[in-house]
Design a protein around this motif. Structure first.
Motif: not given
Length: 275
Positions: A89-97, A138-143
């Protein structure tokens, strides 16, 4: 409500704001909280919506971001071995994903800013514009990497996120800590106050109590040691008008040294599970 500090928006509008103490929790609230908050993000100076590397400050930010990406993915990997589904949530420019996808995660993300979503799409990371668009599963992890402090209607947003977690899911929240040494050193110039984009300002106790009343417990707390250096660098610019690298390094280093005993790092990552 008792006033804690008067500060201002140093990066975009130059408008004055006040931090007031929450009546129940050890946290601060930005006053006033603008209804037209979007305009405070519409600036080239808002670095988390940009991949720019023009200035030395921007290059520093992007370097720190690359270094910490591996650490973030490694952290979530420790908590999930199968069905590796993640919502940022709030992924910005997507680098973490993007980094998580390289490690076998099934990725989903939310980012309200259209320009940031475009930059993420160029990395093959497709983001939704709001949380309602990802509530079909649903999701295992939410960041939330430095995102919780931006959310209006905080309590309802937390409830929504918890409802999206699988039964044994993990919520990972990273936020600045206004009890850190660098926050107390720079006072109204502390860059991590970032008013009015940051609506809330948390302590360690506030995070524990805020989520405990929603059935979530903190199972691990980890420092973000690079944040004290970057925040101090930006704070020096706000305070003196100059990029004082030596002074910023000294303050950032002292903040981390003090935190070895106090645990009050400039920013902290909280790993939470349902109680």
């Amino acid at each position: 409500m008792k006033s804690y500090l008067k500060t201002k928006d140093y990066s975009v509008s130059k408008e004055d704001f006040e931090l007031v103490q929450h009546p129940e929790l050890e946290m601060l609230m930005t006053k006033p909280q603008p209804k037209d908050i979007e305009r405070y993000y519409e600036s080239e100076n808002y670095i988390s919506h940009s991949d720019s590397r023009k200035s030395l400050l921007e290059k520093t930010y992007q370097f720190v971001k690359r270094v910490t990406l591996f650490q973030k993915v490694k952290l979530v990997d420790r908590y999930v071995q199968d069905d590796k589904s993640i919502l940022d949530i709030g992924a910005g420019t997507g680098d973490f994903l993007f980094a998580a996808a390289q490690k076998g995660w099934t990725i989903s993300g939310v980012e309200p800013n259209s320009e940031a979503r475009k930059r993420a799409f160029q990395k093959s990371v497709v983001l939704s514009s709001d949380i309602e668009s990802v509530m079909h599963r649903k999701y295992k992890v939410i960041t939330l990497w430095h995102v919780l402090e931006h959310l209006s209607d905080l309590e309802n947003q937390i409830l929504k996120m918890i409802s999206l977690l699988e039964e044994r899911g993990v919520l990972v929240v990273a936020v600045p800590n206004f009890n850190s040494y660098d926050a107390k050193y720079y006072q109204e110039y502390w860059a991590a106050y970032d008013v009015p984009r940051h609506l809330w300002h948390f302590s360690r106790n506030a995070i524990k109590k805020l989520f405990h009343k929603h059935g979530m417990e903190v199972v691990e707390t980890r420092p973000m040691v690079f944040d004290s250096f970057y925040v101090s660098l930006l704070s020096e610019k706000y305070k003196t008008g100059k990029t004082n690298y030596l002074r910023a390094f000294q303050v950032g280093l002292r903040s981390n040294i003090n935190a070895w005993s106090t645990k009050e790092y400039s920013s902290l990552i909280y790993v939470l599970k349902k109680a």
